[in-house]
Design a protein around this motif. Structure first.
Motif, PDB file in Angstrom:
ATOM      1  N   GLY A   1       0.809  -1.208   0.000  1.00  0.00           N
ATOM      2  CA  GLY A   1       0.000   0.000   0.000  1.00  0.00           C
ATOM      3  C   GLY A   1       0.844   1.260   0.000  1.00  0.00           C
ATOM      4  O   GLY A   1       2.031   1.239   0.326  1.00  0.00           O
ATOM      5  N   PRO A   2       0.217   2.387  -0.357  1.00  0.00           N
ATOM      6  CA  PRO A   2       0.929   3.679  -0.380  1.00  0.00           C
ATOM      7  C   PRO A   2       1.093   4.239   1.033  1.00  0.00           C
ATOM      8  O   PRO A   2       0.395   5.165   1.449  1.00  0.00           O
ATOM      9  CB  PRO A   2       0.012   4.546  -1.240  1.00  0.00           C
ATOM     10  N   LEU A   3       2.005   3.669   1.760  1.00  0.00           N
ATOM     11  CA  LEU A   3       2.168   3.889   3.193  1.00  0.00           C
ATOM     12  C   LEU A   3       2.131   5.359   3.585  1.00  0.00           C
ATOM     13  O   LEU A   3       1.432   5.754   4.515  1.00  0.00           O
ATOM     14  CB  LEU A   3       3.496   3.263   3.654  1.00  0.00           C
TER      15      LEU A   3
ATOM     16  N   TRP B   1      -4.171   1.692   3.923  1.00  0.00           N
ATOM     17  CA  TRP B   1      -4.891   0.470   3.516  1.00  0.00           C
ATOM     18  C   TRP B   1      -5.351  -0.355   4.715  1.00  0.00           C
ATOM     19  O   TRP B   1      -6.497  -0.727   4.819  1.00  0.00           O
ATOM     20  CB  TRP B   1      -3.988  -0.385   2.612  1.00  0.00           C
ATOM     21  N   HIS B   2      -4.431  -0.718   5.631  1.00  0.00           N
ATOM     22  CA  HIS B   2      -4.813  -1.618   6.735  1.00  0.00           C
ATOM     23  C   HIS B   2      -4.393  -1.126   8.110  1.00  0.00           C
ATOM     24  O   HIS B   2      -4.549  -1.837   9.091  1.00  0.00           O
ATOM     25  CB  HIS B   2      -4.198  -3.016   6.535  1.00  0.00           C
ATOM     26  N   GLY B   3      -3.798   0.051   8.168  1.00  0.00           N
ATOM     27  CA  GLY B   3      -3.487   0.606   9.477  1.00  0.00           C
ATOM     28  C   GLY B   3      -2.173   0.151  10.086  1.00  0.00           C
ATOM     29  O   GLY B   3      -1.930   0.394  11.269  1.00  0.00           O
TER      30      GLY B   3
END
Lengths: 118, 408
Positions: free
Chosen positions: A49-51, A82-84
């Motif tokens: 993901g695009p951190l 995306w997922h924390g």
């Protein structure tokens, strides 16, 4: 051979702000936190993901009495949108497990310009 | 493009990944705490049960009855005793022992009758299957969480422990070890009970019947029990019971129209609830020198729950400040599991071994559940794992891990 790449000027990057750029095909973010500059890949090792497009956050913690929850507002953790998953932007490590690590890069300041070394 | 290369991840865009990230991902997929799996050389394998130095049954039930316990109720609880001994159906009206449908049609080796509640008969059971040690657990008192009167629950708990000492442990056989019993009703009083019993010879753990325990096992109201167990160096054993479904999952009891539906679901359900509660409420963090053992739910659920807990931990930072490390790390460090019931795994025998490998074989201990009619003889487990793991790992699972954990 690493080379230096200008990403911003110091007056463009205020405390808690960031710039995301691309250097030799790698997306890299530079954050300014408490007067220090930190460069980290815009890439979450969880699911790519695009951190660095997520929020900077602090950390909840338990007081010594074992009961009270508190919040450490030293907001140096980047939260993947995306997922924390949370990474410390100062060293690239996941705050829960250091085996998950995002690449970081050296930053140099010259004449009020911010350079990433890569 | 010589310093790095493109990596395509699923349907994601062609995000560029540098070599240091690749190393991180390699580290990420490595499974910790594995035994030596299938590439073990043939010469390192164990071939026959007879080659094992020790087999320990970590869930060896006895079948106490109310009539067994009544003489062992302390004078202090004379009033409770007076009520219990005048109760026509104590399994129903003191305990709430219920099934969805009666399991008594199941097999001749019934689970609840009292015909093997003596040392000799229990030893015969071990001998029948060449088991060296049995870790004795209660039968009727698995239903202890359904006793709704606290005084009676405490009286029965202490009576069981007194009966256990007098009838099983003072007989000098030393092949039968036992877990002292606690109830969830009055944790401070149970801490005193642990202190009273812990020094008795052949007491190796604390039996905490755990289906019907409300709130679940991680709640800090149980800290006195865990503190006393830790202080006395005794692991805490959580044992489920589908007999208790009505108290903790009443909706499931209402709509599970068969014993099968109830039994299939409730054992893993209640152990999952208790294990996740224990981990996320930080009990292993509060008691770092305490070990916990989960019994009678098999092994297939362990990797599933472990993966799920780790995933949530990494994503839900803000609500889990009690944890200092990954849930799977607490499990590898402090949580053990007993193997029965394995389920029907013989279509591909390796599947069971692979599940144990994923769960972490160093924390898995053989159990039979004898005399209940879903028991697993040692061969059922041994035959599934001996071709997959090296000799030492098989020896550990069949008995050595229990020997070390319980100081046998």
């Amino acid at each position: 051979m690493p080379s230096k790449h200008k990403v911003a000027t110091t007056d463009e990057l205020t405390d808690g702000s960031r710039v995301i750029t691309e250097i030799n095909g790698q997306e890299i973010a530079v954050f300014q936190i408490d007067g220090e500059y930190h460069a980290i890949a815009n890439y979450c090792v969880h699911q790519a993901g695009p951190l660095c497009e997520g929020k900077l956050t602090g950390e909840t913690y338990v007081e010594d009495n074992g009961w009270d929850w508190n919040y450490d507002d030293d907001e140096k953790h980047i939260t993947c949108p995306w997922h924390g998953w949370l990474f410390d932007v100062t060293n690239g490590e996941n705050i829960h497990n250091s085996k998950y690590k995002v690449p970081t890069y050296n930053v140099e300041i010259e004449n009020e310009s911010i350079f990433v070394v890569r | 493009m010589t310093d790095y290369f493109k990596m395509f991840v699923g349907s994601n865009t062609n995000r560029l990944l540098s070599p240091e990230s690749i190393r991180t991902i390699e580290g990420w997929v490595r499974v910790p705490n594995m035994g030596s799996p299938s590439n073990t050389a043939e010469s390192q394998r164990i071939r026959n049960l007879d080659e094992l130095d020790v087999i320990v049954d970590t869930d060896a039930h006895i079948r106490e009855t109310i009539d067994d316990l009544l003489p062992y109720i302390d004078d202090q609880y004379e009033g409770a005793k007076w009520i219990v001994e005048r109760t026509e159906h104590p399994e129903r009206d003191i305990y709430s022992l219920t099934h969805s449908l009666p399991p008594s049609l199941h097999a001749e080796r019934g689970g609840w009758s009292a015909d093997t509640n003596t040392v000799d008969k229990k030893l015969n059971e071990l001998d029948e299957f060449n088991i060296d040690y049995g870790i004795v657990d209660p039968g009727l008192n698995l239903v202890l969480p359904t006793v709704n009167n606290e005084r009676i629950a405490v009286a029965l708990t202490k009576a069981y422990n007194n009966w256990l000492l007098d009838n099983f442990l003072d007989e000098g056989n030393h092949r039968l070890k036992a877990n002292l019993l606690v109830s969830h009703h009055r944790p401070e009083m149970m801490a005193e009970e642990i202190d009273r019993m812990a020094g008795e010879k052949d007491i190796v753990g604390v039996a905490f019947p755990s289906t019907g325990v409300i709130p679940p096992a991680g709640h800090d109201r149980y800290d006195p029990i865990y503190q006393a167990a830790e202080d006395n160096g005794l692991p805490v054993f959580f044992h489920g019971a589908s007999t208790n479904t009505s108290h903790v999952f009443p909706l499931q009891r209402m709509y599970n129209q068969t014993y099968t539906e109830d039994h299939v679901i409730i054992h893993p359900f209640s152990q999952m609830w208790n294990l996740s509660s224990l981990i996320f409420q930080g009990a292993p963090e509060r008691f770092p020198d305490l070990d916990f053992v989960f019994q009678e739910s098999g092994v297939g659920w362990i990797p599933y729950l472990m993966w799920r807990m780790d995933d949530h931990y990494l994503e839900m930072n803000y609500e889990l400040p009690l944890l200092e490390k990954m849930p799977s790390e607490y499990i590898h460090d402090q949580i053990y599991f007993t193997t029965q019931p394995l389920g029907h795994t013989e279509d591909n025998p390796r599947h069971l071994a692979m599940a144990i490998e994923m769960a972490g074989p160093n924390n898995i201990m053989y159990s039979s559940d004898l005399p209940h009619s879903d028991f697993d003889p040692p061969s059922e487990l041994f035959n599934r794992i001996r071709g997959h793991f090296d000799r030492e790992t098989v020896e550990n699972i069949m008995g050595e891990t229990a020997r070390e954990l319980l100081d046998l």
